[in-house]
Write a protein that holds these residues in place. Structure first.
Motif, PDB file in Angstrom:
ATOM      1  N   LEU A 223      37.512  41.068  26.436  1.00 39.34           N
ATOM      2  CA  LEU A 223      38.527  41.494  27.408  1.00 39.34           C
ATOM      3  C   LEU A 223      39.881  40.904  27.462  1.00 39.34           C
ATOM      4  O   LEU A 223      40.814  41.338  27.786  1.00 39.34           O
ATOM      5  CB  LEU A 223      37.503  41.126  28.661  1.00 39.34           C
ATOM      6  CG  LEU A 223      36.233  42.107  28.967  1.00 39.34           C
ATOM      7  CD1 LEU A 223      35.618  41.377  30.294  1.00 39.34           C
ATOM      8  CD2 LEU A 223      36.645  43.541  29.092  1.00 39.34           C
ATOM      9  N   PHE A 224      39.834  39.546  27.176  1.00 43.50           N
ATOM     10  CA  PHE A 224      41.278  39.077  26.834  1.00 43.50           C
ATOM     11  C   PHE A 224      42.116  39.753  25.977  1.00 43.50           C
ATOM     12  O   PHE A 224      43.280  39.868  26.394  1.00 43.50           O
ATOM     13  CB  PHE A 224      40.981  37.451  26.522  1.00 43.50           C
ATOM     14  CG  PHE A 224      42.227  36.732  26.466  1.00 43.50           C
ATOM     15  CD1 PHE A 224      42.536  35.804  27.433  1.00 43.50           C
ATOM     16  CD2 PHE A 224      43.234  36.748  25.420  1.00 43.50           C
ATOM     17  CE1 PHE A 224      43.592  35.146  27.315  1.00 43.50           C
ATOM     18  CE2 PHE A 224      44.237  36.070  25.371  1.00 43.50           C
ATOM     19  CZ  PHE A 224      44.493  35.215  26.109  1.00 43.50           C
ATOM     20  N   THR A 225      41.441  40.230  24.775  1.00 42.30           N
ATOM     21  CA  THR A 225      42.225  40.936  23.945  1.00 42.30           C
ATOM     22  C   THR A 225      42.713  42.321  24.507  1.00 42.30           C
ATOM     23  O   THR A 225      43.842  42.521  23.899  1.00 42.30           O
ATOM     24  CB  THR A 225      41.381  41.183  22.657  1.00 42.30           C
ATOM     25  OG1 THR A 225      41.037  39.846  22.022  1.00 42.30           O
ATOM     26  CG2 THR A 225      42.086  41.860  21.488  1.00 42.30           C
ATOM     27  N   VAL A 226      41.963  42.972  25.092  1.00 41.92           N
ATOM     28  CA  VAL A 226      42.341  44.005  25.653  1.00 41.92           C
ATOM     29  C   VAL A 226      43.645  44.207  26.584  1.00 41.92           C
ATOM     30  O   VAL A 226      44.649  44.591  26.317  1.00 41.92           O
ATOM     31  CB  VAL A 226      41.183  44.790  26.576  1.00 41.92           C
ATOM     32  CG1 VAL A 226      41.764  46.282  27.405  1.00 41.92           C
ATOM     33  CG2 VAL A 226      40.035  45.283  25.822  1.00 41.92           C
ATOM     34  N   VAL A 227      43.485  43.105  27.409  1.00 45.97           N
ATOM     35  CA  VAL A 227      44.766  42.732  28.182  1.00 45.97           C
ATOM     36  C   VAL A 227      45.993  42.365  27.330  1.00 45.97           C
ATOM     37  O   VAL A 227      47.013  42.820  27.580  1.00 45.97           O
ATOM     38  CB  VAL A 227      44.288  41.887  29.336  1.00 45.97           C
ATOM     39  CG1 VAL A 227      45.442  41.287  30.111  1.00 45.97           C
ATOM     40  CG2 VAL A 227      43.290  42.197  30.364  1.00 45.97           C
ATOM     41  N   GLN A 228      45.602  41.359  26.477  1.00 46.28           N
ATOM     42  CA  GLN A 228      46.600  40.878  25.783  1.00 46.28           C
ATOM     43  C   GLN A 228      47.334  42.042  24.889  1.00 46.28           C
ATOM     44  O   GLN A 228      48.629  42.177  24.772  1.00 46.28           O
ATOM     45  CB  GLN A 228      46.106  39.707  24.691  1.00 46.28           C
ATOM     46  CG  GLN A 228      47.190  39.123  23.439  1.00 46.28           C
ATOM     47  CD  GLN A 228      46.257  38.720  22.810  1.00 46.28           C
ATOM     48  OE1 GLN A 228      46.295  37.337  22.885  1.00 46.28           O
ATOM     49  NE2 GLN A 228      45.733  39.090  21.487  1.00 46.28           N
ATOM     50  N   SER A 229      46.448  42.911  24.322  1.00 44.55           N
ATOM     51  CA  SER A 229      47.256  44.235  23.400  1.00 44.55           C
ATOM     52  C   SER A 229      47.882  44.827  24.417  1.00 44.55           C
ATOM     53  O   SER A 229      48.916  45.708  24.076  1.00 44.55           O
ATOM     54  CB  SER A 229      45.832  44.692  22.949  1.00 44.55           C
ATOM     55  OG  SER A 229      45.237  44.085  22.182  1.00 44.55           O
TER      56      SER A 229
END
Length: 244
Positions: A223-229
């Motif tokens: 989920l962190f990666t989704v927001v970061q991306s």
């Protein structure tokens, strides 16, 4: 070569974590060696500390530790992004080299490396964040399985020290893995995009067998990666694979 390494990383992680299964019942002993002293012990103590601050909720403590870990590797992620952008820009020249030296593989590799060096591109840069996270995941697995408080603690519907027998968490881990790969699909070539359905299946199988705290970390991290991306790549990808 880069694609092969990237494809083998989840399997390598599975084997490495499985190989760490022998000492899971052994208490953490900082005096027993470098691994416990500098990796497992500090990580376990950090989770305990945050759990104490967060009303004894180890599930929330793992969330905080996840965010800290991801921010620590953020410089590597940004470096990966810049490298992938340069790699995309070099695709026309790489195709010319492939066509020009199609009958001489060695010369093609030499000229390709020269091109990478000229433009400051590291073809392995995309693997670095995953490689850095591997020892962290292994240490986290040990910290979870060898920390009595974490093993005995429950969070929402799950017991953090045992697999989720309702398969809700493995399903969430698989879905969020697919979603974070979908967010990064604009930076993937056709071969990499074809692997988008393999990684979630691997994560689902792994999550079925590991203590729930570990796939919980994966869900948080995905989920962190989704927001970061979303912020790095400029929005959600459209049907053509490009970010809006």
């Amino acid at each position: 070569m880069t694609r092969r390494l990237y494809a083998l990383l989840p399997l390598s992680l599975l084997l490495l974590l499985a190989g760490c299964g022998n000492p899971v019942n052994k208490p953490i002993d900082p005096s027993s060696g470098v691994w416990d002293r500098y990796f497992v012990g500090p990580l376990s103590a950090t989770i305990d500390w945050f759990a104490h601050l967060l009303w004894g909720q180890y599930g929330l403590a793992i969330l905080v530790v996840t965010i800290i870990i991801r921010f620590l590797i953020l410089p590597l992620t940004l470096k990966q992004y810049r490298s992938s952008k340069r790699m995309q820009e070099l695709q026309p020249e790489l195709k010319k080299l492939k066509d020009k030296y199609k009958d001489d593989v060695k010369k093609q590799q030499e000229e390709t490396m020269k091109l990478f060096q000229k433009h400051g591109v590291n073809p392995l840069a995309g693997c670095f964040p995953l490689i850095v996270q591997m020892p962290i995941l292994i240490a986290l697995y040990n910290a979870i399985m060898r920390n009595h408080d974490i093993k005995e603690h429950s969070f929402l519907w799950m017991q953090l020290g045992t697999p989720d027998h309702f398969y809700i968490l493995p399903l969430l881990a698989a879905i969020t893995t697919w979603l974070q790969q979908k967010m990064m699909s604009s930076q993937m070539n056709a071969q990499m995009q074809s692997l988008m359905f393999i990684f979630p299946v691997l994560i689902f199988v792994m999550s079925m067998n590991f203590a729930s705290a570990l796939p919980l970390y994966w869900v948080y991290s995905n989920l962190f990666t989704v927001v970061q991306s979303y912020f790095i790549y400029g929005g959600f990808p459209n049907k053509g694979g490009q970010s809006k």
